[in-house]
Enzyme design. Sequence first.
Site, PDB file in Angstrom:
ATOM      1  N   VAL A  56     -18.174 -54.555 -46.948  1.00 62.74           N
ATOM      2  CA  VAL A  56     -18.457 -55.315 -45.719  1.00 62.74           C
ATOM      3  C   VAL A  56     -17.251 -55.437 -44.795  1.00 62.74           C
ATOM      4  O   VAL A  56     -17.414 -55.787 -43.624  1.00 62.74           O
ATOM      5  CB  VAL A  56     -19.027 -56.724 -46.033  1.00 62.74           C
ATOM      6  N   ASN A  82     -21.656 -63.857 -49.184  1.00 63.07           N
ATOM      7  CA  ASN A  82     -21.040 -64.316 -50.430  1.00 63.07           C
ATOM      8  C   ASN A  82     -19.816 -63.488 -50.825  1.00 63.07           C
ATOM      9  O   ASN A  82     -18.913 -64.009 -51.482  1.00 63.07           O
ATOM     10  CB  ASN A  82     -22.095 -64.280 -51.540  1.00 63.07           C
ATOM     11  N   SER A 133     -15.042 -72.255 -49.349  1.00 63.10           N
ATOM     12  CA  SER A 133     -14.419 -72.743 -50.589  1.00 63.10           C
ATOM     13  C   SER A 133     -13.763 -74.087 -50.324  1.00 63.10           C
ATOM     14  O   SER A 133     -13.335 -74.355 -49.194  1.00 63.10           O
ATOM     15  CB  SER A 133     -13.345 -71.755 -51.058  1.00 63.10           C
ATOM     16  N   TYR A 146      -5.759 -66.537 -49.196  1.00 63.77           N
ATOM     17  CA  TYR A 146      -7.129 -66.835 -49.625  1.00 63.77           C
ATOM     18  C   TYR A 146      -7.541 -68.188 -49.043  1.00 63.77           C
ATOM     19  O   TYR A 146      -8.611 -68.321 -48.439  1.00 63.77           O
ATOM     20  CB  TYR A 146      -7.229 -66.856 -51.151  1.00 63.77           C
ATOM     21  N   ALA A 148      -6.376 -69.711 -46.454  1.00 63.26           N
ATOM     22  CA  ALA A 148      -6.516 -69.602 -44.995  1.00 63.26           C
ATOM     23  C   ALA A 148      -7.789 -68.849 -44.623  1.00 63.26           C
ATOM     24  O   ALA A 148      -8.474 -69.196 -43.646  1.00 63.26           O
ATOM     25  CB  ALA A 148      -5.295 -68.902 -44.412  1.00 63.26           C
ATOM     26  N   SER A 149      -8.135 -67.835 -45.416  1.00 63.32           N
ATOM     27  CA  SER A 149      -9.330 -67.040 -45.090  1.00 63.32           C
ATOM     28  C   SER A 149     -10.590 -67.905 -45.184  1.00 63.32           C
ATOM     29  O   SER A 149     -11.546 -67.725 -44.431  1.00 63.32           O
ATOM     30  CB  SER A 149      -9.444 -65.826 -46.017  1.00 63.32           C
ATOM     31  N   LYS A 150     -10.592 -68.871 -46.120  1.00 66.18           N
ATOM     32  CA  LYS A 150     -11.779 -69.708 -46.273  1.00 66.18           C
ATOM     33  C   LYS A 150     -11.860 -70.755 -45.158  1.00 66.18           C
ATOM     34  O   LYS A 150     -12.958 -71.150 -44.756  1.00 66.18           O
ATOM     35  CB  LYS A 150     -11.795 -70.351 -47.662  1.00 66.18           C
ATOM     36  N   ILE A 178     -16.148 -72.657 -60.026  1.00 65.95           N
ATOM     37  CA  ILE A 178     -17.416 -72.134 -60.530  1.00 65.95           C
ATOM     38  C   ILE A 178     -17.065 -71.021 -61.516  1.00 65.95           C
ATOM     39  O   ILE A 178     -16.337 -70.077 -61.145  1.00 65.95           O
ATOM     40  CB  ILE A 178     -18.282 -71.561 -59.374  1.00 65.95           C
TER      41      ILE A 178
HETATM   42  P1  NDP Z   1     -16.718 -62.393 -58.127  1.00 61.62           P
HETATM   43  O1  NDP Z   1     -15.388 -61.749 -58.024  1.00 61.62           O
HETATM   44  O2  NDP Z   1     -17.311 -62.639 -59.459  1.00 61.62           O
HETATM   45  O3  NDP Z   1     -17.782 -61.579 -57.234  1.00 61.62           O
HETATM   46  C1  NDP Z   1     -17.476 -61.187 -55.935  1.00 61.62           C
HETATM   47  C2  NDP Z   1     -18.547 -60.240 -55.460  1.00 61.62           C
HETATM   48  O4  NDP Z   1     -18.207 -59.789 -54.134  1.00 61.62           O
HETATM   49  C3  NDP Z   1     -18.669 -59.013 -56.329  1.00 61.62           C
HETATM   50  O5  NDP Z   1     -20.028 -58.710 -56.498  1.00 61.62           O
HETATM   51  C4  NDP Z   1     -17.962 -57.925 -55.512  1.00 61.62           C
HETATM   52  O6  NDP Z   1     -18.510 -56.670 -55.826  1.00 61.62           O
HETATM   53  C5  NDP Z   1     -18.304 -58.368 -54.098  1.00 61.62           C
HETATM   54  N1  NDP Z   1     -17.363 -57.851 -53.092  1.00 61.62           N
HETATM   55  C6  NDP Z   1     -16.031 -58.016 -53.074  1.00 61.62           C
HETATM   56  N2  NDP Z   1     -15.511 -57.382 -52.023  1.00 61.62           N
HETATM   57  C7  NDP Z   1     -16.553 -56.817 -51.357  1.00 61.62           C
HETATM   58  C8  NDP Z   1     -16.648 -56.018 -50.195  1.00 61.62           C
HETATM   59  N3  NDP Z   1     -15.566 -55.668 -49.480  1.00 61.62           N
HETATM   60  N4  NDP Z   1     -17.879 -55.610 -49.785  1.00 61.62           N
HETATM   61  C9  NDP Z   1     -18.974 -55.953 -50.489  1.00 61.62           C
HETATM   62  N5  NDP Z   1     -18.940 -56.700 -51.615  1.00 61.62           N
HETATM   63  C10 NDP Z   1     -17.737 -57.118 -52.041  1.00 61.62           C
HETATM   64  O7  NDP Z   1     -16.560 -63.744 -57.303  1.00 61.62           O
HETATM   65  P2  NDP Z   1     -17.412 -65.113 -57.330  1.00 61.62           P
HETATM   66  O8  NDP Z   1     -18.831 -64.858 -57.673  1.00 61.62           O
HETATM   67  O9  NDP Z   1     -16.646 -66.097 -58.106  1.00 61.62           O
HETATM   68  O10 NDP Z   1     -17.258 -65.528 -55.799  1.00 61.62           O
HETATM   69  C11 NDP Z   1     -18.277 -65.322 -54.829  1.00 61.62           C
HETATM   70  C12 NDP Z   1     -17.854 -66.039 -53.555  1.00 61.62           C
HETATM   71  O11 NDP Z   1     -17.635 -67.421 -53.853  1.00 61.62           O
HETATM   72  C13 NDP Z   1     -16.555 -65.529 -52.946  1.00 61.62           C
HETATM   73  O12 NDP Z   1     -16.639 -65.548 -51.548  1.00 61.62           O
HETATM   74  C14 NDP Z   1     -15.528 -66.534 -53.416  1.00 61.62           C
HETATM   75  O13 NDP Z   1     -14.413 -66.606 -52.576  1.00 61.62           O
HETATM   76  C15 NDP Z   1     -16.356 -67.807 -53.383  1.00 61.62           C
HETATM   77  N6  NDP Z   1     -15.840 -68.874 -54.223  1.00 61.62           N
HETATM   78  C16 NDP Z   1     -15.787 -68.761 -55.595  1.00 61.62           C
HETATM   79  C17 NDP Z   1     -15.321 -69.798 -56.361  1.00 61.62           C
HETATM   80  C18 NDP Z   1     -15.259 -69.752 -57.860  1.00 61.62           C
HETATM   81  O14 NDP Z   1     -14.744 -70.700 -58.471  1.00 61.62           O
HETATM   82  N7  NDP Z   1     -15.762 -68.727 -58.498  1.00 61.62           N
HETATM   83  C19 NDP Z   1     -14.829 -71.051 -55.739  1.00 61.62           C
HETATM   84  C20 NDP Z   1     -14.960 -71.078 -54.319  1.00 61.62           C
HETATM   85  C21 NDP Z   1     -15.437 -70.026 -53.595  1.00 61.62           C
HETATM   86  P3  NDP Z   1     -17.622 -55.310 -55.754  1.00 61.62           P
HETATM   87  O15 NDP Z   1     -16.302 -55.615 -56.387  1.00 61.62           O
HETATM   88  O16 NDP Z   1     -18.456 -54.305 -56.497  1.00 61.62           O
HETATM   89  O17 NDP Z   1     -17.517 -54.974 -54.317  1.00 61.62           O
END
Ligand code: NDP
Length: 252
Positions: A56, A82, A133, A146, A148-150, A178
Amino acid sequence: MSALEGEAAIVTGGGRGIGRAIVRRLLADGSNVLACGRGARPDDLESPVKWIQADVSRSSDAKRVVDAAMTVFGRVSILVNNAGIQVEKTVPQTTDDDWDTVIGVNCKGVFNMCREVIPLMETNGGSIVNVGSISGNVADPSMAIYNASKSFVHGLTRSIAVDHGPKVRCNAVSPGWIMTEMATEGFALAKDPERAITDAVARHPSGRLGKPEDVANAIAWLLDRQAGFVTGQCFIIDGGLTSASPLRPGLF
Ligand code: NDP
């Protein structure tokens, strides 16, 4: 009829973690779902889900994802941004490549997807939820860009709500800890990860860390018509972690 019956949804980063729980919840609520990630379709992804391999952070890929959803569903009524990544560094440690990667996915990726779907939603209506976040509100150590991005995600959410209502509602969720691969990597930074987890749990009024489903449930409500008067907001889903005073409870 299920709450989101017949909606046409895109979930970025829907292959694992929080994104996967969102995909499952939207499916259970009756939506048609297209998910994307940089890797190949996960073997265990639910069969009705359409999968597009896409990054993305590239505007051409974001367009490809939305074009694919238009081809298979004929419209896009839901977008959940997400996909996100983290780099555990302070400002002086952060390289140009780190900047391009984190800002590229977490900021430009959200922007790219919104830019593609908003014109479609302005015609037929729609709802966007961006995954921010608590790190966009309070700084996690050694997570400078990170964090700052959020904050950017939270700000963009408000701008979209203001500029594109009433046809488009746009909200954000701010998860706390999470338990996904991302959170595990965060705890692994601690000197003693086991102790860090025990300490973190003790600081949660909820008595536990979060599950991906906790975030998915909140997002499902925000997308539902019952939340029709809710837009431009950022909902904290952190088990009460950031509600607590930083003073140590045991000393009082
Ligand atoms: P994971 O690392 O488990 O999953 C992230 C997902 O994003 C993967 O499926 C990855 O797939 C996909 N992804 C990453 N970069 C890209 C890209 N450039 N294009 C398309 N897909 C992409 O993270 P989480 O499930 O923990 O986090 C999900 C969201 O929640 C994120 O935005 C994170 O910042 C936010 N968040 C998470 C927290 C936590 O405690 N877990 C806390 C607060 C926020 P692939 O690598 O195959 O591209």
